[in-house]
Design an enzyme around this catalytic site. Structure first.
Site: not given
Ligand code: APR
Length: 241
Positions: A61, A95, A111, A141, A179, A223
């Site tokens: 990553r 991250v 996170h 350490c 999210t 986005a």
């Molecule tokens: N523009 C807007 N939204 C988008 C795009 C985009 N180009 N691509 C994807 N998405 C949206 C998806 O529809 C989804 O709702 O982003 C979201 C991503 O969701 P996740 O993959 O679940 O990511 P996130 O919500 O950041 O995860 C939260 O979960 O695994 C843990 O710690 C990890 O920080 C992470 C946390």
């Protein structure tokens, strides 16, 4: 109490903010994260059980970060940060370092960060670019096998919670970008903001999420398009206050 003049803004971002830069989101259609189940690579138990796999996963990553660039949404958020006249805080679950690369300052990585490691023995946190193995000694350490990615895994307490809670107490505009709203406590911030009297709650996402009903405005789309458009609108409104 809310600001009497300029509104306080809190942004919560997730993987959707960086998706168009080429950083994989967590919950793709196959339920896997880059081919792995989350519990095999993103839990403290996984690190105890298979540290080689976990280190390898995060090494990949970290390398992948070098191949991606900030997108228009990251740029727009920094434009907003620099011009916003009220309080401003960007809390990200991401991250990656794409916000910092374009100059974000008032940013909290709740996170953790890919480009940091932490020694579980002496607790030192270090900036880190290169691969980590189970034999890499802690520069502080000297113990081997103690460095871990400075990532908040499932079952662990996110960073900066007190600071975030304080910001949510006085937020006037809460903006949530990309999210899925399934991981707490972040998924609960919109409700907390509303409980503290925030009346403008905006969600930007490709599609509705499990927490959409808590928002007062929704913007559906990528986005890279929706965030710059919204930033233009917010800045234009702020000039009229
Ligand atoms: N523009 C807007 N939204 C988008 C795009 C985009 N180009 N691509 C994807 N998405 C949206 C998806 O529809 C989804 O709702 O982003 C979201 C991503 O969701 P996740 O993959 O679940 O990511 P996130 O919500 O950041 O995860 C939260 O979960 O695994 C843990 O710690 C990890 O920080 C992470 C946390």
């Amino acid at each position: 109490m809310a600001s009497l003049t300029h509104p306080n803004l809190v942004i919560l971002s997730g993987a959707g903010l960086s998706a168009e830069s080429g950083v994989a989101t967590f919950r793709g259609t196959d339920g896997l994260w880059e081919g792995h189940r989350i519990e095999d690579v993103a839990t403290p138990e996984a690190f105890v059980r298979t540290p080689e796999l976990v280190q390898h996963f995060y090494n990949l990553r970290r390398v992948a970060l070098k191949t991606v660039e900030p997108n228009a949404a990251h740029h727009a958020l920094v434009r907003l940060e620099n011009a916003w006249p009220g309080g401003f805080l960007h809390v990200t679950q991401n991250v990656d370092d794409l916000n910092e690369r374009v100059g974000a300052k008032r940013l909290l990585h709740m996170h953790g960060q890919l480009k940091k490691v932490r020694c579980v023995w002496c607790r030192t946190v270090l900036d880190w670019e290169s691969p980590v193995t189970v034999d890499t000694p802690c520069p502080e350490c000297g113990r081997t096998g103690k460095l871990r990615p400075d990532i908040v895994w499932f079952g662990e307490m996110p960073y900066y919670i007190d600071e975030i809670m304080r910001a949510l107490e006085t937020v006037d505009i809460f903006l949530c970008i990309g999210t899925s709203g399934v991981v707490y406590p972040a998924a609960g911030f919109v409700r907390l903001a509303a409980e503290h009297g925030c009346q403008r709650l905006i969600e930007v996402n490709l599609k509705p999420t499990g927490i959409t009903s808590h928002f007062t405005e929704e913007r559906h789309g990528p986005a890279s398009i929706e965030v710059p458009r919204l930033v233009d609108e917010l800045l234009a409104e702020s000039m009229r206050i």
